[in-house]
Scaffold this active site. Structure first.
Site, PDB file in Angstrom:
ATOM      1  N   SER A  60      56.206  30.982  43.214  1.00 25.24           N
ATOM      2  CA  SER A  60      55.697  30.405  41.965  1.00 25.24           C
ATOM      3  C   SER A  60      54.183  30.282  41.911  1.00 25.24           C
ATOM      4  CB  SER A  60      56.319  29.022  41.741  1.00 25.24           C
ATOM      5  OG  SER A  60      57.675  29.130  41.393  1.00 25.24           O
ATOM      6  N   LYS A  63      52.359  32.085  39.231  1.00 23.89           N
ATOM      7  CA  LYS A  63      52.299  31.571  37.862  1.00 23.89           C
ATOM      8  C   LYS A  63      50.864  31.232  37.457  1.00 23.89           C
ATOM      9  CE  LYS A  63      56.967  29.626  37.368  1.00 23.89           C
ATOM     10  NZ  LYS A  63      57.667  29.562  38.664  1.00 23.89           N
ATOM     11  N   SER A 124      56.635  23.907  37.083  1.00 21.90           N
ATOM     12  CA  SER A 124      56.849  25.298  37.489  1.00 21.90           C
ATOM     13  C   SER A 124      58.048  25.926  36.788  1.00 21.90           C
ATOM     14  CB  SER A 124      57.039  25.372  39.012  1.00 21.90           C
ATOM     15  OG  SER A 124      56.861  26.688  39.488  1.00 21.90           O
ATOM     16  N   LYS A 226      49.204  24.409  42.782  1.00 21.28           N
ATOM     17  CA  LYS A 226      50.528  24.989  42.539  1.00 21.28           C
ATOM     18  C   LYS A 226      51.293  25.173  43.849  1.00 21.28           C
ATOM     19  CE  LYS A 226      53.493  26.548  39.667  1.00 21.28           C
ATOM     20  NZ  LYS A 226      54.462  25.918  40.593  1.00 21.28           N
TER      21      LYS A 226
END
Length: 384
Positions: A60, A63, A124, A226
């Site tokens: 993720s 992203k 997320s 993140k």
């Protein structure tokens, strides 16, 4: 002939100024994490690198590129925060109905870009990312093409994206150093949007979910960025913190548990501030030395830094470094102002040698016919 001229030791280096660097320091930290990068946020100097240039599955963490493209569309006016996009069956099945992170979007509902962004950033949400991609580009794959094009334009040469979520794909990779560069670009270019990364929770459809970033609330000054996890990638993190006006960005991957990710996130971020430092050798355009010129209108040409020259690494290492100007010389005219003609080599114990281009600080033409004739005679009689 290769000429080298040593400069003074780097013990009196000035304070850091902003300029990107891509050089890596490989000493000063031991961690079970893989693909580790520590970056100075102001300069972009990489302070620590452990296999940081090898492409890895980012999960993720990729992203960040999805969000960057949304930010750019907002800035251009193509969309606004109030723009609403429909939730397709594809987004619903591969997001809200999947085992991955999602924000419980309902099939055929319409959701604002404002909420979709918060879903993508804070929790997320895979479904949010797919809805954004389809709404902006028409399809996820069309949006992925734009992601790859933007990555190349930004110089993220290791990046190859295959989806907008980071779900497992053997060809979906990026290095930790490029993730750090991407993060720095996002922070510096879109500071207002970046503030969303510090939000601790997000509520949609009466469901509240927590931000998984273990640094938030646990490390003073942490404000992003993140997390990522898949079975293949392990547990990873892109983290950033601002302490006493200095920003550090850390990236790592490959840990076995969420608890290990939290432990290493706190430890690596602490080391980033306490054990590593940056220093500036020269500002862009500053003269750092000179090079000899044969049969030129002048005997020497000033050498100037093509960019801000900044080094980074473990504290204590820099005091033992030396810098040398190296070039093939004497240089032959004509030499154009701004032409790269030499390099500054910084080296020392426990330090990976770094090189920086130096440019001619002025134009140097050819010597007049009398000077050339005299030099020819001199070489004939006495040698050169």
């Amino acid at each position: 002939m290769m000429l080298r001229r040593a400069l003074s030791a780097l013990t009196l280096l000035g304070a850091v100024a902003a300029a990107p660097l891509a050089h890596a320091q490989t000493n000063g930290l031991t961690t079970p994490a893989r693909h580790v990068t520590i970056m100075d946020g102001a300069s972009g100097a990489i302070l620590f690198c452990d296999d940081c240039n090898t492409p890895m599955p980012p999960a993720s963490m990729s992203k960040l590129m999805t969000v960057l493209l949304v930010a750019e569309r907002l800035q251009s006016g193509q969309i606004t925060l109030d723009t609403r996009f429909p939730v397709s069956e594809n987004a619903w099945r591969n997001g809200a109905m999947s085992d991955g992170s999602h924000m419980f979007l309902e099939l055929n509902s319409e959701v604002s870009v404002r909420d979709l962004l918060r879903g993508a950033i804070v929790v997320s949400a895979n479904d949010a990312c797919i809805v954004l991609a389809e709404g902006i580009a028409g399809s996820e794959q069309a949006f992925v093409t734009q992601m790859n094009e933007r990555a190349q334009a930004l110089g993220l040469t290791s990046a190859r994206f295959r989806n907008v979520t980071g779900l497992p794909d053997p060809d979906h990779v990026i290095s930790s150093s490029d993730l750090a560069r991407l993060t720095r670009h996002l922070i510096n270019t879109y500071p207002e949007l970046y503030r969303i990364y510090s939000e601790r929770e997000f509520t949609h459809n009466n469901r509240t979910q927590q931000n998984r970033n273990p640094l938030l609330g646990a490390y003073t000054g942490a404000d992003g960025v993140k997390t990522g996890h898949t079975d293949d990638a392990g547990y990873g993190l892109v983290g950033s913190a601002l302490v006493n006006g200095q920003r550090r960005i850390i990236v790592f991957n490959g840990l076995d548990t969420m608890a290990a990710r939290r432990t290493e996130a706190l430890r690596i971020m602490s080391a980033a501030f306490n054990d590593f430092s940056v220093a500036q050798i020269a500002a862009q355009g500053e003269e750092v030395g000179e090079a000899q010129v044969r049969l030129g209108s002048r005997r020497t040409v000033p050498l100037v830094a093509q960019n801000n020259i900044i080094i980074g690494g473990p504290r204590g290492v820099q005091s033992a470094l030396t810098a040398s100007i190296v070039y093939d010389g004497p240089l032959q005219p004509p030499i154009a102002e701004g032409q790269v003609v030499a390099r500054l080599v910084v080296e020392g114990p426990n330090f990976q040698t770094q090189e920086f281009p130096l440019a001619a600080g002025r134009r140097i033409g050819k010597a007049n016919w009398f000077s050339r004739a005299w030099e020819g005679l001199r070489l004939t009689l006495f040698g050169g």
